[in-house]
Design a protein around this motif. Structure first.
Motif, PDB file in Angstrom:
ATOM      1  N   ASP A   1     -15.997  -9.001  13.183  1.00 19.41           N
ATOM      2  CA  ASP A   1     -14.985  -9.440  12.218  1.00 19.41           C
ATOM      3  C   ASP A   1     -15.594  -9.636  10.834  1.00 19.41           C
ATOM      4  O   ASP A   1     -14.981  -9.292   9.821  1.00 19.41           O
ATOM      5  CB  ASP A   1     -14.324 -10.738  12.698  1.00 19.41           C
ATOM      6  CG  ASP A   1     -13.588 -10.556  14.010  1.00 19.41           C
ATOM      7  OD1 ASP A   1     -12.833  -9.571  14.136  1.00 19.41           O
ATOM      8  OD2 ASP A   1     -13.775 -11.397  14.905  1.00 19.41           O
ATOM      9  N   LEU A   2     -16.798 -10.162  10.794  1.00 14.25           N
ATOM     10  CA  LEU A   2     -17.504 -10.313   9.524  1.00 14.25           C
ATOM     11  C   LEU A   2     -17.697  -8.956   8.868  1.00 14.25           C
ATOM     12  O   LEU A   2     -17.494  -8.797   7.660  1.00 14.25           O
ATOM     13  CB  LEU A   2     -18.851 -11.001   9.746  1.00 14.25           C
ATOM     14  CG  LEU A   2     -19.730 -11.206   8.517  1.00 14.25           C
ATOM     15  CD1 LEU A   2     -19.036 -12.077   7.481  1.00 14.25           C
ATOM     16  CD2 LEU A   2     -21.055 -11.835   8.934  1.00 14.25           C
ATOM     17  N   ARG A   3     -18.046  -7.970   9.665  1.00 15.50           N
ATOM     18  CA  ARG A   3     -18.232  -6.607   9.144  1.00 15.50           C
ATOM     19  C   ARG A   3     -16.916  -6.046   8.605  1.00 15.50           C
ATOM     20  O   ARG A   3     -16.886  -5.390   7.563  1.00 15.50           O
ATOM     21  CB  ARG A   3     -18.777  -5.735  10.271  1.00 15.50           C
ATOM     22  CG  ARG A   3     -19.274  -4.422   9.813  1.00 15.50           C
ATOM     23  CD  ARG A   3     -20.103  -3.778  10.914  1.00 15.50           C
ATOM     24  NE  ARG A   3     -20.253  -2.384  10.610  1.00 15.50           N
ATOM     25  CZ  ARG A   3     -20.086  -1.416  11.466  1.00 15.50           C
ATOM     26  NH1 ARG A   3     -19.819  -1.670  12.715  1.00 15.50           N
ATOM     27  NH2 ARG A   3     -20.220  -0.170  11.094  1.00 15.50           N
ATOM     28  N   VAL A   4     -15.823  -6.304   9.314  1.00 11.96           N
ATOM     29  CA  VAL A   4     -14.508  -5.839   8.868  1.00 11.96           C
ATOM     30  C   VAL A   4     -14.138  -6.487   7.538  1.00 11.96           C
ATOM     31  O   VAL A   4     -13.690  -5.809   6.605  1.00 11.96           O
ATOM     32  CB  VAL A   4     -13.428  -6.123   9.944  1.00 11.96           C
ATOM     33  CG1 VAL A   4     -12.021  -6.004   9.371  1.00 11.96           C
ATOM     34  CG2 VAL A   4     -13.602  -5.179  11.129  1.00 11.96           C
ATOM     35  N   VAL A   5     -14.339  -7.796   7.435  1.00 11.59           N
ATOM     36  CA  VAL A   5     -14.006  -8.498   6.183  1.00 11.59           C
ATOM     37  C   VAL A   5     -14.879  -7.971   5.039  1.00 11.59           C
ATOM     38  O   VAL A   5     -14.387  -7.762   3.926  1.00 11.59           O
ATOM     39  CB  VAL A   5     -14.149 -10.027   6.346  1.00 11.59           C
ATOM     40  CG1 VAL A   5     -13.969 -10.737   5.011  1.00 11.59           C
ATOM     41  CG2 VAL A   5     -13.150 -10.541   7.366  1.00 11.59           C
ATOM     42  N   ALA A   6     -16.151  -7.720   5.306  1.00 12.97           N
ATOM     43  CA  ALA A   6     -17.041  -7.165   4.272  1.00 12.97           C
ATOM     44  C   ALA A   6     -16.537  -5.796   3.820  1.00 12.97           C
ATOM     45  O   ALA A   6     -16.557  -5.485   2.617  1.00 12.97           O
ATOM     46  CB  ALA A   6     -18.467  -7.070   4.806  1.00 12.97           C
ATOM     47  N   GLU A   7     -16.063  -4.994   4.750  1.00 12.99           N
ATOM     48  CA  GLU A   7     -15.516  -3.669   4.410  1.00 12.99           C
ATOM     49  C   GLU A   7     -14.266  -3.814   3.553  1.00 12.99           C
ATOM     50  O   GLU A   7     -14.119  -3.131   2.539  1.00 12.99           O
ATOM     51  CB  GLU A   7     -15.194  -2.896   5.700  1.00 12.99           C
ATOM     52  CG  GLU A   7     -14.657  -1.514   5.469  1.00 12.99           C
ATOM     53  CD  GLU A   7     -15.729  -0.472   5.220  1.00 12.99           C
ATOM     54  OE1 GLU A   7     -15.360   0.697   5.020  1.00 12.99           O
ATOM     55  OE2 GLU A   7     -16.921  -0.805   5.204  1.00 12.99           O
TER      56      GLU A   7
END
Length: 126
Positions: A42-48
């Motif tokens: 989820d952190l990766r998705v938000v960063a994207e």
């Protein structure tokens, strides 16, 4: 991790995270106590999402990138739908550049046509 930690780590407000959830970009799992629960994916998705928004993408335009990441791809730009959005954005930027050059040319032409301003202040002899 809870929503506050995700927000701190991603550099976004919890309000933004809730908005992403409302749009279906960031589905939240719920703990038994009702708290939202997130993980590193989820952190990766938000960063994207943030990276794309910083480049000028609308939130809805980030959806194919998010779906690509959720499908297990290394990057959000690895999928055909994401690439199509990127191509449209490049065309949009090219259009902006063309319009900005036209505005610049007009301003430069106006400067060339305008008489040079006279200096209102006279130099003092010392």
């Amino acid at each position: 991790m809870r929503i506050g930690e995700l927000g701190r780590r991603a550099g976004v407000s919890t309000r933004a995270l809730r908005h992403y959830e409302e749009l279906g970009l960031l589905p939240a799992r719920r703990r038994a106590n009702g708290y939202r629960d997130y993980d590193e994916r989820d952190l990766r998705v938000v960063a994207e999402i943030r990276s794309l928004v910083d480049l000028g993408f609308a939130l809805e335009e980030t959806r194919p990138f998010v779906e690509c990441l959720r499908a297990g791809h290394a990057t959000g730009a690895s999928c055909p739908d994401s690439r199509a959005v990127q191509r449209r954005k490049v065309a949009e930027v090219d259009d902006w550049i063309t319009r900005l050059h036209a505005v610049r040319d007009q301003l430069v032409a106006q400067l060339g046509e305008a008489p040079e301003p006279r200096c209102a202040v006279t130099p003092h002899d010392t």
